[in-house]
Design a protein around this motif. Structure first.
Motif, PDB file in Angstrom:
ATOM      1  N   ALA A  37     -64.885  64.913 -36.915  1.00 25.11           N
ATOM      2  CA  ALA A  37     -63.904  65.969 -37.027  1.00 25.11           C
ATOM      3  C   ALA A  37     -62.507  65.364 -36.472  1.00 25.11           C
ATOM      4  O   ALA A  37     -61.333  65.587 -37.147  1.00 25.11           O
ATOM      5  CB  ALA A  37     -64.207  67.234 -36.885  1.00 25.11           C
ATOM      6  N   LEU A  38     -62.830  65.022 -35.445  1.00 27.13           N
ATOM      7  CA  LEU A  38     -61.381  64.819 -34.511  1.00 27.13           C
ATOM      8  C   LEU A  38     -61.034  63.409 -34.370  1.00 27.13           C
ATOM      9  O   LEU A  38     -59.799  63.049 -33.896  1.00 27.13           O
ATOM     10  CB  LEU A  38     -61.764  65.336 -32.921  1.00 27.13           C
ATOM     11  N   LEU A  39     -61.915  62.404 -34.191  1.00 34.35           N
ATOM     12  CA  LEU A  39     -61.671  61.047 -33.797  1.00 34.35           C
ATOM     13  C   LEU A  39     -60.573  60.436 -34.948  1.00 34.35           C
ATOM     14  O   LEU A  39     -59.414  59.893 -34.417  1.00 34.35           O
ATOM     15  CB  LEU A  39     -62.929  60.065 -34.156  1.00 34.35           C
ATOM     16  N   PRO A  40     -60.611  60.606 -36.164  1.00 34.51           N
ATOM     17  CA  PRO A  40     -59.473  60.256 -36.863  1.00 34.51           C
ATOM     18  C   PRO A  40     -58.302  60.796 -36.809  1.00 34.51           C
ATOM     19  O   PRO A  40     -57.057  60.034 -36.552  1.00 34.51           O
ATOM     20  CB  PRO A  40     -59.958  60.629 -38.287  1.00 34.51           C
ATOM     21  N   THR A  41     -58.154  62.228 -36.290  1.00 36.70           N
ATOM     22  CA  THR A  41     -56.822  62.608 -35.869  1.00 36.70           C
ATOM     23  C   THR A  41     -56.338  61.980 -34.525  1.00 36.70           C
ATOM     24  O   THR A  41     -55.057  61.759 -34.480  1.00 36.70           O
ATOM     25  CB  THR A  41     -57.064  64.191 -35.523  1.00 36.70           C
ATOM     26  N   LEU A  42     -57.204  62.020 -33.570  1.00 33.20           N
ATOM     27  CA  LEU A  42     -56.871  61.473 -32.472  1.00 33.20           C
ATOM     28  C   LEU A  42     -56.373  59.729 -32.538  1.00 33.20           C
ATOM     29  O   LEU A  42     -55.420  59.836 -31.906  1.00 33.20           O
ATOM     30  CB  LEU A  42     -58.088  61.428 -31.343  1.00 33.20           C
ATOM     31  N   LEU A  43     -56.936  59.278 -33.393  1.00 27.63           N
ATOM     32  CA  LEU A  43     -56.485  57.741 -33.519  1.00 27.63           C
ATOM     33  C   LEU A  43     -55.190  57.777 -34.141  1.00 27.63           C
ATOM     34  O   LEU A  43     -54.490  56.922 -33.592  1.00 27.63           O
ATOM     35  CB  LEU A  43     -57.620  57.035 -34.333  1.00 27.63           C
ATOM     36  N   ARG A  44     -55.001  58.818 -34.931  1.00 30.49           N
ATOM     37  CA  ARG A  44     -53.796  58.635 -35.627  1.00 30.49           C
ATOM     38  C   ARG A  44     -52.549  58.974 -34.559  1.00 30.49           C
ATOM     39  O   ARG A  44     -51.537  58.387 -34.591  1.00 30.49           O
ATOM     40  CB  ARG A  44     -53.478  59.847 -36.698  1.00 30.49           C
ATOM     41  N   ALA A  45     -52.876  59.555 -33.332  1.00 31.98           N
ATOM     42  CA  ALA A  45     -51.622  59.668 -32.538  1.00 31.98           C
ATOM     43  C   ALA A  45     -51.332  58.411 -31.912  1.00 31.98           C
ATOM     44  O   ALA A  45     -50.582  58.521 -31.204  1.00 31.98           O
ATOM     45  CB  ALA A  45     -52.436  60.672 -31.750  1.00 31.98           C
ATOM     46  N   ALA A  63     -52.490  55.188 -32.993  1.00 33.83           N
ATOM     47  CA  ALA A  63     -52.424  53.770 -33.458  1.00 33.83           C
ATOM     48  C   ALA A  63     -51.521  54.212 -34.996  1.00 33.83           C
ATOM     49  O   ALA A  63     -51.364  55.177 -35.303  1.00 33.83           O
ATOM     50  CB  ALA A  63     -53.832  53.137 -33.948  1.00 33.83           C
ATOM     51  N   SER A  64     -51.240  52.832 -35.458  1.00 32.51           N
ATOM     52  CA  SER A  64     -50.496  53.391 -36.890  1.00 32.51           C
ATOM     53  C   SER A  64     -51.328  53.919 -37.885  1.00 32.51           C
ATOM     54  O   SER A  64     -52.635  53.852 -37.802  1.00 32.51           O
ATOM     55  CB  SER A  64     -50.074  51.800 -37.447  1.00 32.51           C
ATOM     56  N   PRO A  65     -50.983  54.681 -38.946  1.00 25.09           N
ATOM     57  CA  PRO A  65     -51.651  55.421 -39.723  1.00 25.09           C
ATOM     58  C   PRO A  65     -52.788  54.259 -40.619  1.00 25.09           C
ATOM     59  O   PRO A  65     -53.663  54.838 -40.835  1.00 25.09           O
ATOM     60  CB  PRO A  65     -50.823  55.770 -40.980  1.00 25.09           C
ATOM     61  N   GLU A  66     -52.287  53.114 -40.916  1.00 23.31           N
ATOM     62  CA  GLU A  66     -53.088  52.430 -41.704  1.00 23.31           C
ATOM     63  C   GLU A  66     -54.218  52.071 -40.754  1.00 23.31           C
ATOM     64  O   GLU A  66     -55.515  52.095 -41.063  1.00 23.31           O
ATOM     65  CB  GLU A  66     -52.487  51.195 -41.869  1.00 23.31           C
ATOM     66  N   VAL A  67     -54.133  51.598 -39.472  1.00 26.48           N
ATOM     67  CA  VAL A  67     -55.179  51.164 -38.723  1.00 26.48           C
ATOM     68  C   VAL A  67     -56.251  52.323 -38.458  1.00 26.48           C
ATOM     69  O   VAL A  67     -57.403  52.461 -38.561  1.00 26.48           O
ATOM     70  CB  VAL A  67     -54.691  50.693 -37.216  1.00 26.48           C
ATOM     71  N   ALA A  68     -55.401  53.510 -37.938  1.00 32.01           N
ATOM     72  CA  ALA A  68     -56.337  54.815 -38.005  1.00 32.01           C
ATOM     73  C   ALA A  68     -57.055  55.243 -39.380  1.00 32.01           C
ATOM     74  O   ALA A  68     -58.378  55.383 -39.148  1.00 32.01           O
ATOM     75  CB  ALA A  68     -55.339  55.785 -37.509  1.00 32.01           C
TER      76      ALA A  68
END
Lengths: 310, 304, 252
Positions: free
Chosen positions: B257-265, B267-272
């Protein structure tokens, strides 16, 4: 004398296997040439695992990572425009070996069931990583536009692919036999029987086992490269734990540590599945019963049964 | 955000408790008899199918649940007495071969009886809706699962910690030979453990049925998670299985639930977008590798 | 006089028990040094500490002038410390010859690495010849082709000794080589050990006082994790502290 008879028998069997496509064409069963190629490929994969389990004494439950991984390397390279087998297949071998070096270095710190479980965990990590990567095709896998180009040979038809797979299988069996008789192979035999004693004799046990794990993975990567060509697809199922289980079942079924254990196991399992598939829609039920019987009554596998008869 | 975290934490707790129902039996089989049972997931699948069929026939979810538990307890006891018992003394390879064969047989048997299509299983009508909870609505059925899971965990704890049979189980997990020498009838004890483990598997299968799908192959996915749980917790330890289950359930659910959101914060949206789902789906395996690396015997080793 | 192996203030505890409680010991180059002591005195623990199977809590181990306290078993073997085991530890499914050949192959300084994958090990004649010599030395030349699991207990112990010798150790640790043997086999083993005198430095742990006092150049007595005496056999025998602490109940 006995050795020469064995060598002649082996050469005879290899020749017969090489002529198999002609025989199948003669009776109009061309479909089975592709099936024979599949047998050779799985025989190679199971043989590679048998080196790790039977010679190295490591019950690895994540071999699908290297087998399926090899298939994905070929498919991804093809997507990037690399069609040559001379580049893509060694790349599959190298990638599998490198992955095994990392996974093995971490996993070999554990023993017994923990080793089984940690190799399983690493393979599952690779499986889940791959299916969540969109450029790797996700759940659908990655189709190959065409077979790898093995110029000057033409891999276009199943017959050629079968011969290549058979040649690589025979070469691998020969190489593994040499390795088993070498200093390295004898050291592995010692480790399998008494690891602590080998340590006390001053052998670098950890590195010897790690190299065994890497060799097995590298060969599995090669088998995976062939599998991608045979299926025309690198699919997540080839990375899933049940694939690891299937390879392990082939090894145990054929005979752990036996020279032809992997080959016998692959032929027996896939052959049984295919044959039962002709007469029943529920072949796996009977395959399961057969495996159960082997587990209960033939502890040394099919190779063990053959030896007792001989 | 807090609400999302709270809701996902509850989902994680619910999933973890269901994992515990599977892991409890598996860890005892593994710990006491040193037996690798790959077919444990098939008991879960069998229970789900049995429950779905019984619930449909009787028109009652509760009847389905009880019928599945009873039915699988009988199947489990029969399986143990007739087959698995012969494998305890064999090496792990023979156990892998035999129990892998059982997976094939179980999957095909289910296909023969119920066909290749997933079976529908609906939660009890009374619990179909949401309930208001601390200012947000949460499915009532998921709350029921949490309740049942907690009750079973408490029951198992009392069974293992407070009863004579439980003492035998603990003694067996710590040192089987010693327990045998003290007069514990390990054979009968073990048939009992196996039947109980199978009933718990069936309960998990039926309870999770309405949330996940009742279909062939459902056992293979969850089996590996159960193995991860018991390796993290320490093979043979019920307490370890509980802690491991909750850890895996919560980490997996929150991670997704949270990792993708956290990553977007960070890293770049593409990498995330690429990395997020991949990372989320392997967090529990990373967790297990880390545990094995630092505590090779798991968090709560059963053997000294 | 400085020794090949010098141990100072070595300590190791298990739970609350100090199995090794400040051991000082020196083994000189070329001598047959016996280590005796009552049950539970910590003999096996000390052997583990010397071979590197256990790490000490305090104290130092010096070997051939170098500090080896922090080295693992593998590194100590490479420096020339080899142990034989109290419980027979051979390779049951291999021939006696292959058992010893593996020990010979382990000597990388003479034969090179075990990471050689192609040439058959059976083509390394020098290794096989040497293995045959060691087997002959312990009286097992005739049985070279038999599997280790098929020979008698005494012969397995002799094989164990041949394997230890084949690593050409500078210091050989023998942990109760006569354990579980009949009188005849014990006598054979004793004469094998006697034949090493003068050429091989040995630290011998043994229960049989008769054999110890017959064979050893020097004897150290371990009591409750400490060395209470370390001297020539006859002087150890007469040492009042030794008699009181240990020998009193076994040697009259």
């Amino acid at each position: 004398m006995k050795d020469r008879r064995h060598a002649l028998l082996e050469l005879g069997l290899l020749a017969a296997a090489a002529l198999l496509p002609f025989a199948l064409q003669a009776i109009g069963e061309d479909y089975y040439i592709g099936f024979a190629a599949r047998l050779a490929i799985f025989a190679l994969a199971a043989t590679s695992l048998n080196f790790v389990v039977g010679h190295g004494g490591m019950v690895a439950f994540g071999h699908a990572a290297f087998f399926g991984g090899g298939a994905y390397v070929v498919a991804l390279l093809m997507q990037a425009g690399v069609v040559s087998a001379w580049l893509a297949w060694p790349a599959a071998v190298a990638a599998a070996a490198l992955a095994a070096l990392l996974i093995g270095a971490l996993s070999l710190r554990t023993k017994g069931v923990y080793f089984i479980m940690i190799t399983l965990a690493f393979a599952q990590m690779i499986y889940y990583s791959v299916i969540s990567l969109q450029f790797a095709g996700g759940d659908d896998g990655l189709p190959l536009d065409a077979r790898s180009s093995l110029a000057p040979f033409d891999l276009g038809n199943d017959r050629a692919l079968y011969w290549v797979a058979l040649a690589l299988l025979a070469a691998s069996l020969h190489a593994l036999r040499r390795v088993a008789a070498s200093r390295y192979g004898r050291a592995l035999a010692g480790i399998r029987q008494n690891e602590a004693r080998m340590e006390a004799l001053g052998y670098p046990v950890f590195r010897l086992k790690l190299v065994c794990f890497v060799i097995g993975a590298a060969l599995a990567g090669l088998a995976g490269a062939l599998l991608a060509n045979q299926n025309g697809l690198a699919s997540p199922g080839q990375l899933y734990w049940t694939q690891s289980g299937m390879l392990l079942v082939m090894v145990i079924l054929g005979g752990v540590g036996k020279r032809y254990g992997g080959v016998l196991g692959a032929i027996a399992l896939l052959g049984l599945e295919e044959a039962l598939g002709l007469v029943t829609g529920h072949s796996h039920f009977y395959v399961g019963l057969a495996l159960l019987a082997v587990a209960l009554f033939a502890p040394r596998g099919l190779a063990g049964l053959l030896e007792r008869k001989a | 955000m807090t609400q999302l975290i709270l809701e996902q934490a509850l989902n994680g707790l619910q999933f973890g408790l269901m994992l515990f129902l599977l892991a409890a039996g598996l860890t005892l089989v593994f710990g006491i008899m040193d037996m690798i049972n790959l077919s444990h997931g098939s008991l879960y699948m069998g229970g789900a199918y049995l429950g779905a069929a019984a619930a449909q026939a009787a028109g009652s979810f509760l009847v389905g649940l009880l019928a599945a538990m009873l039915g699988m307890a009988v199947v489990g006891a029969a399986l143990e007495t007739l087959l698995l018992r012969r494998l305890y003394a064999r090496d792990h390879l023979a156990q892998v071969l035999a129990t892998f064969a059982l997976i094939l047989i179980a999957n095909e048997t289910v296909r023969m009886i119920w066909g290749p299509q997933p079976l529908p299983l609906n939660p009890p009508a009374a619990l179909a809706g949401p309930v208001e909870l601390f200012g947000f609505s949460y499915p009532a059925y998921r709350l029921l699962i949490i309740g049942v899971g907690l009750a079973v965990a408490a029951f198992l704890y009392l069974l293992v910690a407070r009863t004579r049979a439980g003492m035998w189980v603990r003694a067996g997990a710590a040192n089987r030979e010693m327990a045998e020498a003290l007069g514990v009838d390990v054979r009968r004890l073990f048939t009992g453990i196996f039947a109980l483990g199978a009933a718990l598997c069936a309960a998990a299968g039926v309870l999770l049925g309405p949330l996940l799908a009742v279909q062939v192959g459902m056992g293979e996915n969850i089996l590996i998670l159960a193995f991860v749980v018991i390796v993290i917790g320490g093979i043979g330890s019920i307490r370890g299985a509980l802690v491991g289950s909750l850890l895996v359930g919560v980490v997996d659910t929150l991670g997704r639930a949270l990792l993708p959101t956290l990553l977007r914060a960070v890293a770049s949206p593409e990498v995330a977008g690429h990395l997020g789902p991949a990372l989320a789906s392997i967090t529990i395996y990373l967790l297990m590798a880390a545990v094995l690396f630092f505590r090779p015997q798991g968090l709560f080793p059963a053997r000294a | 006089m400085s020794g090949l192996l010098e141990i100072a203030g070595l300590k190791r505890h298990f739970g609350g028990l100090w199995a090794t409680n400040g051991v000082d010991l020196a083994v000189r180059e070329g001598e047959l040094h016996a280590l005796i002591g009552p049950n539970g005195a910590g003999k096996t623990t000390l052997i583990h500490l010397i071979s590197g199977a256990l790490a000490p809590d305090a104290g130092t181990l010096r070997f051939a002038g170098a500090d080896i306290t922090r080295l693992g078993m593998h590194a100590r073997v490479a420096r020339g410390i080899t142990r034989s085991y109290q419980i027979t530890q051979v390779f049951p499914e291999l021939s006696l010859l292959e058992n010893v050949r593996l020990a010979v192959q382990a000597r990388r300084r003479d034969f090179g690495s075990s990471f050689r994958f192609w040439r058959p090990a059976s083509a390394d004649f020098s290794m096989i010849e040497e293995a045959e010599e060691w087997l002959g030395r312990v009286g097992l030349a005739e049985q070279a082709g038999e599997h280790a699991r098929d020979v008698s207990h005494g012969e397995q112990r002799a094989l164990e000794l041949a394997m230890a010798l084949a690593t050409r150790p500078r210091l050989l640790l023998l942990d109760e080589p006569m354990a579980g043997m009949g009188p005849e086999e014990s006598e054979h083993m004793a004469s094998l050990i006697a034949s090493l005198k003068g050429t091989q430095t040995v630290l011998l742990v043994e229960h049989d006082m008769d054999i110890v006092f017959r064979l050893a150049d020097r004897v150290s007595v371990l009591v409750a994790g400490r060395v209470v005496a370390s001297d020539a056999p006859e002087r150890v025998r007469d040492d009042p502290e030794v008699r009181r602490a240990y020998l009193g109940d076994e040697v009259q």
